[in-house]
Enzyme design. Structure first.
Site, short mmCIF file in Angstrom:
data_model
loop_
_atom_site.label_atom_id
_atom_site.label_comp_id
_atom_site.label_asym_id
_atom_site.label_seq_id
_atom_site.Cartn_x
_atom_site.Cartn_y
_atom_site.Cartn_z
N SER A 181 0.84 -1.20 0.00
CA SER A 181 0.00 0.00 0.00
C SER A 181 0.87 1.25 0.00
O SER A 181 1.62 1.50 -0.93
CB SER A 181 -0.95 -0.03 1.19
N ASP B 40 -3.04 5.86 -3.73
CA ASP B 40 -1.87 5.26 -3.12
C ASP B 40 -1.33 4.16 -4.04
O ASP B 40 -1.82 3.98 -5.16
CB ASP B 40 -2.21 4.71 -1.73
N ASP C 33 -1.51 0.87 -4.25
CA ASP C 33 -2.33 -0.23 -4.77
C ASP C 33 -3.72 0.21 -5.19
O ASP C 33 -4.56 -0.63 -5.53
CB ASP C 33 -2.42 -1.37 -3.74
#
Length: 457
Positions: free
Chosen positions: A95, A229, A231
């Protein structure tokens, strides 16, 4: 720090995410949780992700589970494809955390795993992994269906007339985000694509990034700049001046546009939602807790969102142009699109200004041992003199309320809020501030970080 489950899946240093460790967790997941028709696997753009995805695939095939390799794909697109096929999924991603770390997000055919599923996975870790003939391996591209989801709901002219900047950096969903916005009629300008992974935390945007966004918006005459972000499950949105719109404000606006009746959100989200006529359920921080809260109101027009902007749709909604099926995992596309649609032909800043005057700001101190963060929060929670001394740093020692749902959240007599919380998946101490305007929230945040640095040395 050894790999462990936090607020969003298994996380750890890349050097500790060995093939054996990955294989053990995947095998435990397959034993302990529903799998359905097989396992879909996706990954972000970190250098370590292809290797780890290969370890996931090998472990699943070795356990006799059919695998569909979706390659580099944003988390919500992977989840949508897997759930549509009645399959489980694993997303390889760290992430927003630095590139020397990575992790796994697990999904059953019903959606993101719960805390109960996490406990079952951990309990199954020591069991002997089943072995058998290597299973089938297929490939799929979830991207086109993910884009079509939003075009069907909002229409091909939903963003016509808007000039949108997409800060691509190293987000795995950057191309899909551009495709989606263009399919909705926007004029898109790509900004700063990177071949090197850049950790982007949409909840804690650094000053240098904020300045870059403001300068870019002014130089290119943009109506907004959007991003995600690493992902692709958390959005970042600015108004026409490059001012970052807080993620919880994006959640509020999307909830209203979709005519939700119940909103589930963590204690870190701003309190403006409480004045908008929706039923509000507060939870601990992390999408598993938000999902658990949403499941408490089955049949409701319920949505969930976090201060990082990730948005969960818990009912079959109807957009301006057509149906929008539920998606019980964090999504970045929906809050971006819904906010821009809600702004209409006017400036986005005007739509944001129409929300209740409660604004949050958040950041974190990095490389702070979890034990040190926990000890400080415990002391401020239980030692009255320590708490009074801490509050004196903010010039307002009068308390209106204390909440220990997740960390320590203190509501001051002025109505401002300060909230400390050790991170669940990294050596970080997070600080959240809420105030009556963005500048006051940022000033409160800066004072909080300064105070914490002094106390932690």
């Amino acid at each position: 720090m050894a790999p462990k489950f936090g607020t969003s899946g298994l996380r750890g240093l890349v050097v500790e995410l060995t093939p054996d460790l990955i294989g053990a967790h995947v095998a435990a997941f397959l034993r302990a949780c529903p799998v359905g028709t097989g396992l879909f696997v996706g990954r972000d753009l970190r250098d370590s992700s292809p290797r780890i995805a290969g370890d996931v695939i090998a472990a699943a095939r070795g356990a006799g589970v059919d695998v569909t390799d979706c390659g580099a794909v944003p988390t919500p697109a992977l989840a949508l494809a897997a759930m549509g096929a009645g399959a489980a999924a694993v997303m390889v991603t760290g992430s927003h955390i630095p590139a020397d770390r990575n992790g796994l997000k697990f999904y059953t055919p019903g959606g993101e795993i719960t805390k109960a599923h996490e406990a079952a996975i951990l309990a199954a870790l020591d069991a002997t992994a089943p072995t058998g003939p290597e299973s089938a391996l297929a490939q799929a591209d979830p991207g086109p269906a993910f884009v079509a989801r939003y075009v069907t709901a909002f229409g091909a002219q939903a963003l016509a007339g808007k000039r949108v900047g997409v800060w691509s950096h190293s987000a795995v969903g950057r191309d899909l985000l551009i495709d989606t916005l263009q399919a909705l009629g926007a004029d898109v300008a790509e900004i700063a694509r990177s071949d090197t992974f850049i950790p982007v935390d949409t909840e804690a945007v650094p000053k240098a990034v904020r300045a870059f966004l403001r300068d870019t918006a002014a130089a290119q005459g943009l109506d907004t700049i959007v991003s995600t972000d690493g992902d692709g499950d958390r959005p970042l949105v600015t108004d026409e001046t490059g001012q970052v719109v807080p993620g919880d404000v994006l959640g509020q606006i999307a909830a209203q546009l979709l005519e939700a009746r119940t909103a589930v959100t963590p204690v870190s989200s701003n309190t403006g939602i409480d004045t908008l006529g929706l039923r509000v359920i507060r939870t601990k921080i992390g999408s598993p807790f938000v999902i658990a809260g949403m499941e408490r109101v089955p049949g409701e027009r319920v949505v969930g969102y976090e201060a990082n902007g990730g948005f969960l749709l818990g009912f079959e909604a109807t957009g301006p142009a057509g149906p929008l099926p539920a998606l019980m995992t964090r999504d970045s596309h929906l809050p971006i699109i819904a906010t821009l649609v809600a702004a209409g032909a006017g400036p986005l800043s005007a739509r944001v200004a129409a929300e209740p005057a409660r604004f949050t700001a958040a950041d974190r101190l990095q490389e702070v041992p979890t034990e040190a963060s926990a000890a400080l929060v415990a002391a401020l929670s239980t030692d009255a003199s320590a708490q009074a001394g801490f509050l004196a740093e903010f010039g307002d020692a009068s308390l209106a309320g204390t909440d220990t749902t997740d960390g320590l959240r203190l509501t001051l007599a002025s109505g401002r809020i300060i909230h400390l919380r050790p991170s669940g998946n990294a050596p970080e101490l997070r600080f959240y501030a809420e105030a009556e305007n963005p500048d006051a929230a940022l000033a409160l945040l800066a004072k909080g970080l300064e105070t914490l640095r002094a106390r932690l040395g």
